[in-house]
Motif scaffolding. Structure first.
Motif, PDB file in Angstrom:
ATOM      1  N   ARG A 418       0.838  -1.377   0.193  1.00 56.91           N
ATOM      2  CA  ARG A 418      -0.090   0.028   0.067  1.00 56.91           C
ATOM      3  C   ARG A 418       0.951   1.155  -0.058  1.00 56.91           C
ATOM      4  O   ARG A 418       1.874   1.358   0.737  1.00 56.91           O
ATOM      5  N   ILE A 419       0.588   2.050  -0.905  1.00 62.80           N
ATOM      6  CA  ILE A 419       1.357   3.533  -0.946  1.00 62.80           C
ATOM      7  C   ILE A 419       1.152   4.254   0.439  1.00 62.80           C
ATOM      8  O   ILE A 419       0.261   4.477   0.946  1.00 62.80           O
ATOM      9  N   PRO A 420       2.629   4.426   0.743  1.00 60.56           N
ATOM     10  CA  PRO A 420       2.679   5.095   2.123  1.00 60.56           C
ATOM     11  C   PRO A 420       2.613   6.807   1.872  1.00 60.56           C
ATOM     12  O   PRO A 420       3.260   7.659   2.035  1.00 60.56           O
ATOM     13  N   ALA A 421       1.203   7.154   1.660  1.00 61.01           N
ATOM     14  CA  ALA A 421       0.702   8.284   1.396  1.00 61.01           C
ATOM     15  C   ALA A 421      -0.545   8.670   2.158  1.00 61.01           C
ATOM     16  O   ALA A 421      -1.432   7.574   2.253  1.00 61.01           O
ATOM     17  N   TRP A 422      -0.741   9.677   3.027  1.00 57.95           N
ATOM     18  CA  TRP A 422      -1.735  10.121   3.620  1.00 57.95           C
ATOM     19  C   TRP A 422      -2.260  11.751   3.145  1.00 57.95           C
ATOM     20  O   TRP A 422      -1.430  12.543   2.957  1.00 57.95           O
ATOM     21  N   PHE A 430       0.697  13.793   2.560  1.00 56.44           N
ATOM     22  CA  PHE A 430       2.073  13.427   3.335  1.00 56.44           C
ATOM     23  C   PHE A 430       2.438  11.997   3.337  1.00 56.44           C
ATOM     24  O   PHE A 430       1.876  11.201   3.461  1.00 56.44           O
ATOM     25  N   VAL A 431       3.862  12.091   2.574  1.00 56.52           N
ATOM     26  CA  VAL A 431       4.496  10.646   2.245  1.00 56.52           C
ATOM     27  C   VAL A 431       5.488  10.294   3.384  1.00 56.52           C
ATOM     28  O   VAL A 431       6.541  11.233   3.686  1.00 56.52           O
ATOM     29  N   ALA A 440       2.610  13.543  12.265  1.00 55.21           N
ATOM     30  CA  ALA A 440       3.602  14.390  12.889  1.00 55.21           C
ATOM     31  C   ALA A 440       3.903  15.360  11.917  1.00 55.21           C
ATOM     32  O   ALA A 440       3.852  16.741  12.127  1.00 55.21           O
ATOM     33  N   SER A 441       3.823  15.131  10.673  1.00 57.42           N
ATOM     34  CA  SER A 441       4.159  16.097   9.540  1.00 57.42           C
ATOM     35  C   SER A 441       3.060  16.850   9.317  1.00 57.42           C
ATOM     36  O   SER A 441       3.073  18.205   9.123  1.00 57.42           O
ATOM     37  N   ALA A 442       1.637  16.213   9.267  1.00 58.95           N
ATOM     38  CA  ALA A 442       0.465  17.079   9.249  1.00 58.95           C
ATOM     39  C   ALA A 442       0.360  17.951  10.136  1.00 58.95           C
ATOM     40  O   ALA A 442      -0.444  19.275  10.151  1.00 58.95           O
ATOM     41  N   THR A 443       0.557  17.470  11.655  1.00 62.05           N
ATOM     42  CA  THR A 443       0.341  18.571  12.565  1.00 62.05           C
ATOM     43  C   THR A 443       1.213  19.616  12.209  1.00 62.05           C
ATOM     44  O   THR A 443       0.975  20.706  12.590  1.00 62.05           O
ATOM     45  N   LYS A 444       2.532  19.458  11.963  1.00 63.06           N
ATOM     46  CA  LYS A 444       3.326  20.605  11.646  1.00 63.06           C
ATOM     47  C   LYS A 444       2.937  21.577  10.691  1.00 63.06           C
ATOM     48  O   LYS A 444       3.132  22.904  10.718  1.00 63.06           O
ATOM     49  N   TYR A 446      -0.136  21.961   9.594  1.00 61.49           N
ATOM     50  CA  TYR A 446      -1.706  22.727   9.810  1.00 61.49           C
ATOM     51  C   TYR A 446      -1.524  23.509  11.284  1.00 61.49           C
ATOM     52  O   TYR A 446      -2.362  24.238  11.495  1.00 61.49           O
ATOM     53  N   GLY A 447      -0.525  23.202  12.109  1.00 61.51           N
ATOM     54  CA  GLY A 447      -0.442  23.816  13.443  1.00 61.51           C
ATOM     55  C   GLY A 447      -1.257  23.293  14.186  1.00 61.51           C
ATOM     56  O   GLY A 447      -1.378  23.862  15.483  1.00 61.51           O
ATOM     57  N   LYS A 448      -1.814  22.070  13.755  1.00 68.12           N
ATOM     58  CA  LYS A 448      -3.206  21.355  14.917  1.00 68.12           C
ATOM     59  C   LYS A 448      -2.880  19.765  14.484  1.00 68.12           C
ATOM     60  O   LYS A 448      -2.866  19.655  13.215  1.00 68.12           O
ATOM     61  N   ALA A 449      -3.354  19.090  15.308  1.00 70.78           N
ATOM     62  CA  ALA A 449      -3.708  17.801  14.677  1.00 70.78           C
ATOM     63  C   ALA A 449      -4.964  17.771  13.965  1.00 70.78           C
ATOM     64  O   ALA A 449      -5.945  18.286  14.306  1.00 70.78           O
ATOM     65  N   VAL A 450      -4.985  16.939  12.754  1.00 70.46           N
ATOM     66  CA  VAL A 450      -5.866  16.682  11.807  1.00 70.46           C
ATOM     67  C   VAL A 450      -6.187  15.324  11.468  1.00 70.46           C
ATOM     68  O   VAL A 450      -5.334  14.320  11.989  1.00 70.46           O
ATOM     69  N   GLU A 451      -7.411  14.908  10.899  1.00 71.41           N
ATOM     70  CA  GLU A 451      -7.430  13.642  10.617  1.00 71.41           C
ATOM     71  C   GLU A 451      -6.901  13.310   9.308  1.00 71.41           C
ATOM     72  O   GLU A 451      -7.233  14.140   8.234  1.00 71.41           O
ATOM     73  N   LEU A 452      -6.147  12.456   8.938  1.00 68.31           N
ATOM     74  CA  LEU A 452      -5.613  11.866   7.734  1.00 68.31           C
ATOM     75  C   LEU A 452      -6.405  10.651   7.019  1.00 68.31           C
ATOM     76  O   LEU A 452      -6.794   9.751   7.687  1.00 68.31           O
ATOM     77  N   THR A 453      -6.379  10.608   5.871  1.00 64.98           N
ATOM     78  CA  THR A 453      -6.974   9.453   5.182  1.00 64.98           C
ATOM     79  C   THR A 453      -5.750   8.815   4.287  1.00 64.98           C
ATOM     80  O   THR A 453      -5.200   9.565   3.409  1.00 64.98           O
TER      81      THR A 453
END
Length: 885
Positions: A418-422, A430-431, A440-444, A446-453
């Motif tokens: 499975r491709i390691p991308a969210w 975010f790969v 962790a990359s997404a939080t950095k 957006y400046g906050k925690a978010v849901e990733l798919t």
């Protein structure tokens, strides 16, 4: 004489399975990383986990095993790395079919549940091909067996993807892919089968905007895609259309204006010289569209039905592509825009597993910048760091690599890496190696925690198999095995995957292994075809099953046949006749060994072959040494057919037909010392010959080595024979002359139909002193083996003598009292007339351009083969008639 322990007949079935288990238990298949020996590495092309042994496999694995056994015996630390490929589409289809029999859809199970079912299937049934390879005698290092979905290999895949994405070598883009509307996934070019079929070409008129009756005519085999046209293209040099370039044409049915553009893609001598450009549904049109900034209109859904978009009139929306085609053609005809329909032979791409027509489809996918990766891989072959054998495959490699396209690596499947991308809420990707790192990359970001798919797609199977030469050795860790066994010495494979696997391994290996090529040589073998030269297929009913052939003829006979026919650059025309011939070869060896056992030739101590005294022994030592040199050189140069031929000629002719026959009287000679030397020579050369033959016929040779020499030592671990340096003197020349003389006499007897019971006197004219000495020394053997009554010099040959010559000496067999020479001459003349008529008949066919153009290739080849046979037959008959004077 003593009673032999060998059975009267060789039965492969009774010994092959036992020997394979013995080899496995011995541990000799395994490499030895701690060894001081020079390593030798072959990476097994990993067969699909769903696969079963076919003739192509039998050829490539026979040749690899031959090389591994040879280099192992030559003192190298040999690693033959085995494994299987997870085969995304093939495996998913197998398990889906099994579930369908139970009325279960994979979507009912969900992704995780379905993948569990695949792992269950693999544990029970996957990897059957490796069990089948054991029947062939494959001596791979099974303890090191790997699977492309192993944890270690999966970690290598993730690292590769993440690193290449960070380097900008992996990116997401909207491009055309080969879309399979039945399997609902993109597929690689290798999974597309080009099928030639009768098709219709429709000529359609597009009105020129601003005119009432001026049109431009285009031709297409896919009128349903015209609704997505972005332009009409004409060649910039085409004088017919110069006045239209830059104007607009009105697209029929949708009345949308599209530009008339100049592009060299349009060929002046093809059709009307004007072509419709549909960038979202044709690979060539896509490139034209990019050059001219044309719109990309995706007309179809994932199931190849017409989309509900403004560019498509409502009446066609939702229709299957072929239903839409029929309605569009009817409407074009009603509007007077359909000029004509032309029937032609056309190549149409189909999915090789689904069997449906592939749709070039525009979609977002993950791509590798193959053009950039290709540059070091091209340079490596240019500089000779990796060499193709035969060398002509360099050209194929260069042509493809220098024109390489972006590599689509994403597949719309559940089984695979499975491709390691969210993706974040706004689609930001975010790969990362795992979800925690992605969060962790997404939080950095957006400046906050978010849901990733997570991305639903998996990677193309060729992505993971491209890492095979180093991921199997423990990369990305810098293991001892990686340092020792990378790069490989040779890759053995078929030409059909130069682009798909060889090129990808070259690109990946050089990028991740500090510019080191993954293998030093690439041996490209040909195809195995049927005896008429046709490609094997189930539809033709000409498929030969290697497992059935092993059952019938034995693994050694199949292996030797494949090696003997593996001439570089020439397809193998496989026939059971050839297999029968090489099964007879195993029988010949077996029978010769029984005779030697009966005559106590296999109980003698080894002898120094360089110091034998007897002429016959000097001769066979010379022939044996020559066979070692020829076989060794041929294997080193991947000339497997020449190696097999050298062995066959030595064993069948020199050793069995001549040496064994010539030594029969001397085995019971009063000269005890001579007999002892002959027994020891026969035994020593037989033992060495079994070693020489072992890589080709491992089962037979191990059995004979144990039974004849009562040896507990295994040939798989024996040393490779070395040529013998000896003073041959005149003895070898004498024996070679004697064999030439007996052979010529036998030819004459066969051509003239001389009965075996008849023993004519041999007449000689023009004999030299050396030839006379050879005949005097070997007279008894000459009389016995040529079936002669006597030998006499003559000044002239009697009438009715059949004549010949050997090394400048004339010979004659007086046959007037044995044959009716008049009747024999009449018979020969009659046969010559019949053969000549047949040659003329076949030649007329082959000289007829119409026959060559229309007849199937296999029919033409068969006629050429027959012509060669008839010419050879004519030569023999003419020679026989000439012998009568």
């Amino acid at each position: 004489m003593t009673e032999p322990t060998l059975a009267k007949t060789y039965d492969p079935k009774s010994i092959e399975a036992n020997w394979y288990e013995t080899w496995l238990d011995s541990g000799h298949f395994a490499c030895t990383p701690e060894s001081s020996a020079t390593p030798y590495t072959i990476m097994m092309p990993p067969p699909n986990v769903t696969g079963s042994l076919h003739m192509g496999h039998a050829l490539t694995f026979t040749l690899q095993d031959l090389l591994i056994r040879y280099h192992r015996m030559a003192g190298r630390d040999a690693l033959w790395q085995p494994g299987t490929d997870h085969a995304g589409i093939a495996t998913q289809m197998v398990v889906e079919r099994q579930l369908a029999e139970k009325n279960i859809n994979r979507r009912d199970l969900g992704r995780e549940g379905f993948i569990e079912k695949i792992w269950e299937w693999k544990a029970e049934s996957g990897g059957m091909i490796h069990k089948q390879l054991r029947r062939l005698g494959a001596s791979a290092d099974w303890q090191r067996e790997r699977f492309t979905m192993d944890d270690g290999l999966s970690a290598a895949v993730i690292k590769t993807f993440v690193q290449m994405h960070r380097e900008g070598l992996i990116y997401r883009d909207k491009r055309l892919v080969n879309w399979d509307p039945k399997l609902m996934t993109a597929i690689s070019d290798l999974e597309v089968e080009q099928i030639e079929q009768k098709s219709s070409m429709w000529h359609i008129r597009y009105r020129i905007k601003g005119t009432e009756n001026e049109y431009i005519s285009i031709a297409t085999t896919r009128p349903e895609t015209m609704l997505g046209d972005g332009a009409v293209a004409v060649n910039p040099e085409d004088e017919r259309y110069q006045h239209l370039i830059g104007k607009m044409a009105i697209l029929p049915l949708s009345n949308r204006p599209i530009p008339i553009i100049a592009d060299e893609y349009a060929k002046m001598d093809k059709g009307s010289g004007a072509v419709k450009i549909t960038p979202a549904h044709d690979f060539n049109d896509f490139e034209v569209g990019r050059r001219h900034d044309l719109p990309l209109i995706n007309l179809m859904t994932a199931t190849a039905a017409m989309e509900s978009i403004p560019e498509i009139p409502t009446k066609y929306q939702g229709l299957d592509r072929y239903d839409a085609r029929r309605l569009i053609l009817a409407d074009l005809e009603a509007e007077g825009m359909l000029v004509r329909e032309e029937i032609l032979d056309n190549v149409v791409p189909h999915g090789d597993r689904s069997g449906v027509v592939i749709e070039p489809w525009l979609m977002d996918q993950w791509y590798v910048n193959a053009e950039k990766l290709a540059q070091p891989a091209i340079k490596a072959v240019e500089e000779g760091r990796t060499k193709f054998v035969p060398e002509r495959w360099n050209k194929t490699y260069f042509e493809w690599m220098r024109n390489i396209q972006p590599w689509c690596i994403s597949r719309q499947l559940w089984w695979g890496h499975r491709i390691p991308a969210w993706y974040g809420p706004d689609g930001q990707v975010f790969v990362e190696a795992n979800k925690d790192d992605a969060l962790a990359s997404a939080t950095k970001h957006y400046g906050k925690a978010v849901e990733l798919t997570r991305d639903n797609d998996v990677l193309d199977t060729w992505f993971s198999s491209g890492l095979w030469p180093f991921s199997t050795l423990g990369w990305p860790d810098n293991t001892a095995e990686l340092k020792r066994y990378y790069p490989g010495d040779v890759l053995v494979t078929g030409f059909d995957i130069i682009f798909f696997w060889v090129a990808r391994m070259m690109m990946m290996g050089m990028h991740f292994m500090d510019g080191g090529v993954p293998f030093r040589e690439v041996y490209i073998h040909a195809l195995v075809r049927d005896e008429k030269g046709q490609k094997m297929s189930k539809s033709k009913g000409n498929v030969l099953n290697p497992l059935e052939l092993i059952d019938q003829y034995g693994a050694d006979s199949l292996r030797f046949t494949l090696a003997a026919m593996a001439a570089q650059g020439r397809d193998i025309k496989m026939s059971t006749t050839r297999l029968e011939g090489y099964r007879n070869f195993t029988t010949k060896i077996w029978n010769a060994c029984r005779f030697l056992q009966m005559n106590c030739c296999t109980r003698s101590a080894a002898i120094d072959l360089s110091n034998v005294k007897e002429p016959i022994n000097k001769w066979i030592v010379s022939e044996y040494s020559d066979a070692i040199e020829k076989t060794t050189k041929a294997i080193e140069l991947y000339r497997f057919n020449e190696a097999a031929d050298a062995l066959y000629h030595f064993i069948w002719n020199s050793y069995c037909n001549w040496y064994v026959e010539l030594i029969k009287p001397s085995l019971n000679d009063d000269d005890v010392d001579a007999a002892a030397e002959t027994r020891a020579t026969a035994s020593t050369i037989l033992e060495g010959t079994l070693r020489l033959l072992h890589p080709f016929m491992p089962f037979l040779t191990e059995e004979l080595n144990r039974e004849i020499f009562a040896s507990d030592d295994l040939l798989i671990a024996a040393s490779w024979p070395e040529p013998v340096t000896a003073d041959e003197g005149s003895a070898v020349i004498e024996l070679r002359f004697l064999i030439q003389l007996i052979t010529e006499i036998r030819y004459i007897r066969a051509e003239m139909n001389v009965p075996l019971s008849a023993k004519p006197t041999l007449h000689l004219r023009g004999i030299t002193d050396l030839q006379q000495r050879a005949i005097d020394n070997q007279q008894a053997a000459l009389l016995r083996l040529a079936r002669l009554d006597g030998i006499a010099p003559v000044d002239s040959f009697a009438k009715g003598s059949a004549r010949g010559s050997v090394d400048g000496m004339e010979i004659g067999l007086p046959l007037a009292d044995i044959l009716d020479l008049t009747a024999e001459a009449a018979r020969l003349n009659k046969e010559i007339g019949g053969v000549t008529a047949e040659i003329e008949k076949i030649s007329r066919k082959l000289n007829n351009p119409g026959f060559i153009a229309k007849a199937p290739e296999d029919v033409v080849d068969e006629n050429r083969r027959r012509l060669d046979e008839e010419n050879t037959r004519l030569d023999g008959l003419t020679a026989a008639l000439k012998r009568l004077g």
